[in-house]
Every structure is written in C-alpha cells, then in structure tokens.
Design an enzyme around this catalytic site. Structure first.
Site, PDB file in Angstrom:
ATOM      1  N   LYS A  31      10.243  -5.279  -4.852  1.00 58.22           N
ATOM      2  CA  LYS A  31      10.106  -6.551  -4.108  1.00 58.22           C
ATOM      3  C   LYS A  31      10.107  -7.742  -5.075  1.00 58.22           C
ATOM      4  CE  LYS A  31       6.104  -5.275  -2.380  1.00 58.22           C
ATOM      5  NZ  LYS A  31       5.947  -3.946  -3.015  1.00 58.22           N
ATOM      6  N   ARG A 110       0.480  -7.476   4.557  1.00 60.18           N
ATOM      7  CA  ARG A 110       0.275  -6.060   4.234  1.00 60.18           C
ATOM      8  C   ARG A 110      -0.693  -5.366   5.166  1.00 60.18           C
ATOM      9  NH1 ARG A 110       0.956  -6.495  -1.667  1.00 60.18           N
ATOM     10  NH2 ARG A 110       0.412  -4.464  -2.411  1.00 60.18           N
ATOM     11  N   ARG A 183       0.296  -3.714 -16.233  1.00 62.30           N
ATOM     12  CA  ARG A 183      -0.728  -4.025 -15.235  1.00 62.30           C
ATOM     13  C   ARG A 183      -1.793  -2.952 -15.191  1.00 62.30           C
ATOM     14  NH1 ARG A 183       2.484  -5.764  -9.846  1.00 62.30           N
ATOM     15  NH2 ARG A 183       0.888  -4.408  -8.946  1.00 62.30           N
ATOM     16  N   ARG A 194      -2.973   3.142  -4.308  1.00 64.93           N
ATOM     17  CA  ARG A 194      -2.155   2.063  -3.720  1.00 64.93           C
ATOM     18  C   ARG A 194      -1.204   2.641  -2.680  1.00 64.93           C
ATOM     19  NH1 ARG A 194       0.350  -0.187  -8.976  1.00 64.93           N
ATOM     20  NH2 ARG A 194       1.595  -1.525  -7.641  1.00 64.93           N
TER      21      ARG A 194
HETATM   22  P1  AP5 Z   1       8.824  -4.537  -8.966  1.00 60.71           P
HETATM   23  O1  AP5 Z   1       9.935  -5.462  -8.603  1.00 60.71           O
HETATM   24  O2  AP5 Z   1       7.742  -5.051  -9.864  1.00 60.71           O
HETATM   25  O3  AP5 Z   1       8.221  -3.857  -7.651  1.00 60.71           O
HETATM   26  P2  AP5 Z   1       7.264  -4.415  -6.510  1.00 60.71           P
HETATM   27  O4  AP5 Z   1       7.749  -3.874  -5.226  1.00 60.71           O
HETATM   28  O5  AP5 Z   1       7.133  -5.891  -6.642  1.00 60.71           O
HETATM   29  O6  AP5 Z   1       5.957  -3.653  -6.928  1.00 60.71           O
HETATM   30  P3  AP5 Z   1       4.438  -4.078  -7.017  1.00 60.71           P
HETATM   31  O7  AP5 Z   1       3.746  -2.936  -7.693  1.00 60.71           O
HETATM   32  O8  AP5 Z   1       4.290  -5.439  -7.642  1.00 60.71           O
HETATM   33  O9  AP5 Z   1       4.050  -4.142  -5.555  1.00 60.71           O
HETATM   34  P4  AP5 Z   1       2.665  -4.049  -5.002  1.00 60.71           P
HETATM   35  O10 AP5 Z   1       2.951  -4.410  -3.614  1.00 60.71           O
HETATM   36  O11 AP5 Z   1       1.922  -2.794  -5.203  1.00 60.71           O
HETATM   37  O12 AP5 Z   1       1.807  -5.070  -5.920  1.00 60.71           O
HETATM   38  P5  AP5 Z   1       1.340  -6.559  -5.688  1.00 60.71           P
HETATM   39  O13 AP5 Z   1       1.430  -7.268  -6.963  1.00 60.71           O
HETATM   40  O14 AP5 Z   1       1.953  -7.149  -4.483  1.00 60.71           O
HETATM   41  O15 AP5 Z   1       9.503  -3.251  -9.636  1.00 60.71           O
HETATM   42  C1  AP5 Z   1       8.704  -2.173 -10.096  1.00 60.71           C
HETATM   43  C2  AP5 Z   1       9.374  -1.558 -11.359  1.00 60.71           C
HETATM   44  O16 AP5 Z   1      10.624  -0.970 -10.972  1.00 60.71           O
HETATM   45  C3  AP5 Z   1       9.710  -2.595 -12.438  1.00 60.71           C
HETATM   46  O17 AP5 Z   1       9.467  -2.018 -13.686  1.00 60.71           O
HETATM   47  C4  AP5 Z   1      11.213  -2.880 -12.256  1.00 60.71           C
HETATM   48  O18 AP5 Z   1      11.825  -3.213 -13.483  1.00 60.71           O
HETATM   49  C5  AP5 Z   1      11.717  -1.552 -11.700  1.00 60.71           C
HETATM   50  N1  AP5 Z   1      12.825  -1.708 -10.757  1.00 60.71           N
HETATM   51  C6  AP5 Z   1      12.918  -2.610  -9.743  1.00 60.71           C
HETATM   52  N2  AP5 Z   1      14.058  -2.426  -9.046  1.00 60.71           N
HETATM   53  C7  AP5 Z   1      14.680  -1.367  -9.627  1.00 60.71           C
HETATM   54  C8  AP5 Z   1      15.903  -0.670  -9.334  1.00 60.71           C
HETATM   55  N3  AP5 Z   1      16.712  -1.018  -8.332  1.00 60.71           N
HETATM   56  N4  AP5 Z   1      16.230   0.387 -10.126  1.00 60.71           N
HETATM   57  C9  AP5 Z   1      15.427   0.753 -11.160  1.00 60.71           C
HETATM   58  N5  AP5 Z   1      14.268   0.143 -11.486  1.00 60.71           N
HETATM   59  C10 AP5 Z   1      13.892  -0.898 -10.714  1.00 60.71           C
HETATM   60  O19 AP5 Z   1      -0.211  -6.331  -5.322  1.00 60.71           O
HETATM   61  C11 AP5 Z   1      -1.145  -5.898  -6.283  1.00 60.71           C
HETATM   62  C12 AP5 Z   1      -2.525  -5.841  -5.647  1.00 60.71           C
HETATM   63  O20 AP5 Z   1      -2.913  -7.163  -5.203  1.00 60.71           O
HETATM   64  C13 AP5 Z   1      -2.649  -4.971  -4.397  1.00 60.71           C
HETATM   65  O21 AP5 Z   1      -2.864  -3.621  -4.708  1.00 60.71           O
HETATM   66  C14 AP5 Z   1      -3.870  -5.619  -3.702  1.00 60.71           C
HETATM   67  O22 AP5 Z   1      -5.072  -5.242  -4.311  1.00 60.71           O
HETATM   68  C15 AP5 Z   1      -3.637  -7.106  -3.972  1.00 60.71           C
HETATM   69  N6  AP5 Z   1      -2.835  -7.749  -2.908  1.00 60.71           N
HETATM   70  C16 AP5 Z   1      -1.577  -8.291  -3.058  1.00 60.71           C
HETATM   71  N7  AP5 Z   1      -1.142  -8.769  -1.890  1.00 60.71           N
HETATM   72  C17 AP5 Z   1      -2.129  -8.543  -0.978  1.00 60.71           C
HETATM   73  C18 AP5 Z   1      -2.254  -8.783   0.410  1.00 60.71           C
HETATM   74  N8  AP5 Z   1      -1.255  -9.364   1.106  1.00 60.71           N
HETATM   75  N9  AP5 Z   1      -3.401  -8.407   1.024  1.00 60.71           N
HETATM   76  C19 AP5 Z   1      -4.414  -7.821   0.343  1.00 60.71           C
HETATM   77  N10 AP5 Z   1      -4.348  -7.536  -0.978  1.00 60.71           N
HETATM   78  C20 AP5 Z   1      -3.213  -7.895  -1.634  1.00 60.71           C
END
Ligand code: AP5
Length: 240
Positions: A31, A110, A183, A194
């Site tokens: 994402k 989410r 991270r 997660r």
């Molecule tokens: P990346 O693009 O970083 O993936 P992502 O989907 O953004 O993954 P996240 O882990 O950031 O999502 P998340 O939803 O768990 O975390 P968030 O920060 O929102 O890509 C991942 C990896 O894959 C990278 O290394 C990239 O290079 C690689 N990659 C990407 N595309 C690729 C491809 N096509 N082929 C190969 N490799 C590829 O949330 C973190 C925490 O914050 C949550 O756990 C929660 O505690 C809190 N939080 C955030 N939002 C909320 C909410 N709305 N409500 C409550 N708590 C929340």
C-alpha cells in the site's frame, strides 16, 4: 456533474482530480509503495495513518505523554490504535488544503467503525466524488518476506526490501546515503499478530467497500511497476 476529468497519457491514465482513493490490503501488501507512486503521478498527498502515528512516536513531547506511550505499546504489539484517536488524526489531515483534488488513504479505514466514520465524514464534506477502493492481494508467505525484508530511509522515507527491492549498496539509501532502518513491528512474531488483527478487524472493511461498488482487486504479487499499472487502470476505470 462529477468534478473530475479522465484522459489517457500513453499507457498511464491521468486524472486531473482523482478524489478520495483508498488502498486496502494486508500488512506488507504494498500500500505504502503504491501510494507514494500515485502521489507523484497525480500530485495528491498520501495519507498513511501508520506514518502519521510513527511521526507522533518520534515527537519528543508527544512520545513521552501517556497517550504516546499507549500508541507505542499498541503498535509494537501488532494491535490497532483506538478508532477515535486515528479518526481525529485523519480528520485533521483531511482539512489541509492539499487534499482538495484528492488523496490516497493508506492504512485507513481498518475497522468497520472507521469505515462508517469515513463514509459519513466524506458524505458531509465538500468533495463531491465518492471513494474508490483498490485492494492489493498478496499471499501470506510473500507478506511475511516483505515485512521481514523491509527497510526504509529515515530521511526521505523511501521503502526498500532486502529480498525484492534491495538498495544499490548494502543497507544505505540510494538517494541520500542514510543508513536504512527497520520497523519495530516487522519481526515475525509481531507480523503474525498484525495478520490476525487484519483478518478479524480489517478484512470486513474490504468486504464493506466491495459491496459498495467502486471497488477493484489487483494482484500485488507482480513487480511494483505492473502493480502500479493495474492500480491506475482500476482507479481510472472506477472514475469513468
Ligand atoms: P509496503 O509498501 O511498505 O507495504 P504496506 O502495505 O504499506 O505495509 P505496512 O506494513 O506498512 O502496512 P500495515 O498496514 O501493516 O502498516 P501501517 O504502517 O499502516 O511494502 C512492504 C515491503 O514489500 C517493502 O519492503 C516493499 O519494498 C516491498 N514491496 C512492495 N511492493 C512490492 C512488490 N510488488 N513486489 C515485491 N516487493 C514489494 O500500520 C502500522 C501500525 O499502526 C498498525 O499495526 C497499527 O498499530 C497502527 N495503525 C495504522 N493505521 C491504523 C488505523 N487506521 N487504525 C488503528 N491503528 C492503525
């Protein structure tokens, strides 16, 4: 009349007014990677609740407050921050003037209450375009490798992956040479939590937007550029 224009620029769809876009998908689905590309492509902001919460954790005053400590604990355990808090952060961000043409929401909503809140907030807001939602699909095995291999630049926020998108030199950023960071929630143990949280609380959000229409699913296992093309094609189609 809907306030957007769709035109074709080569193989890329170009939207002059993309409106609200939701990128949905499990942790590590890509994402953030795709949101950053869309942001550059269409000159709209990426609004990542994960990034906004991580910024709060870095703030010297907020991070030591009871709320800051609660956020740290919850995130490091792979659980979700309370809805009301995240909604307040998103509301403040949506009120910034750079969101007028549209924005890419990444990591929000989410939970079903967050989705209901967003639907109600947008329905009463000034942007007349409805939300379009794109869900990025990746298998569990690849999600785990993506999370464990992820590194990011603390200065320019560029995302790398040691397995799939390694930096040119060992573990420093290609752009500014800063040592890359990992991270705290990208360990295998926290990743499993997660995923459990995603399956219970976030998968129903995907179902919610699927039933609303203006929804597409893309194969997130493809190389980044091909996923981008699929995401753009889907959004342009949903907006036309
Ligand atoms: P990346 O693009 O970083 O993936 P992502 O989907 O953004 O993954 P996240 O882990 O950031 O999502 P998340 O939803 O768990 O975390 P968030 O920060 O929102 O890509 C991942 C990896 O894959 C990278 O290394 C990239 O290079 C690689 N990659 C990407 N595309 C690729 C491809 N096509 N082929 C190969 N490799 C590829 O949330 C973190 C925490 O914050 C949550 O756990 C929660 O505690 C809190 N939080 C955030 N939002 C909320 C909410 N709305 N409500 C409550 N708590 C929340």
């Amino acid at each position: 009349m809907e306030m957007h224009t769709v035109c074709k620029a080569g193989s890329r769809g170009m939207l002059t007014n993309p409106g609200p876009i939701l990128l949905l998908g499990a942790p590590g689905a890509g994402k953030g990677t795709q949101a950053k590309i869309l942001m550059a492509e269409w000159a709209v902001p990426q609004i990542s609740t994960g990034d906004l919460l991580r910024e709060m954790r870095k703030d010297p005053v907020k991070s030591i407050s009871p709320l800051g400590q609660q956020i740290r604990q919850v995130m490091d355990a792979g659980k979700l921050v309370p809805d009301e808090l995240v909604q307040a952060i998103v509301l403040e961000r949506l009120q910034q003037p750079d969101t007028v043409k549209g924005y890419v929401l990444d990591g929000f909503p989410r939970t079903l209450p967050q989705a209901a809140w967003l639907d109600a907030t947008l329905a009463s807001g000034p942007n007349t375009l409805p939300v379009v939602a794109v869900s990025i699909q990746v298998s569990y095995t690849n999600l785990l490798r993506r999370a464990s291999g992820r590194r990011n630049c603390p200065v320019c926020a560029r995302i790398y992956n040691l397995y799939f998108q390694p930096p040119l030199q060992d573990t420093v950023c290609d752009v500014d040479g800063t040592p890359l960071a990992q991270r705290a929630d990208d360990t295998e143990e926290v990743f499993s939590e997660r995923m459990r949280t995603y399956d219970v609380l976030t998968a129903p959000v995907v179902a919610h937007y699927r039933t609303q229409g203006r929804f597409a699913e893309v194969d997130g296992e493809l190389p980044v550029g091909e996923v981008t093309q699929a995401v753009i094609d889907a959004i342009v189609r949903l907006r036309s």
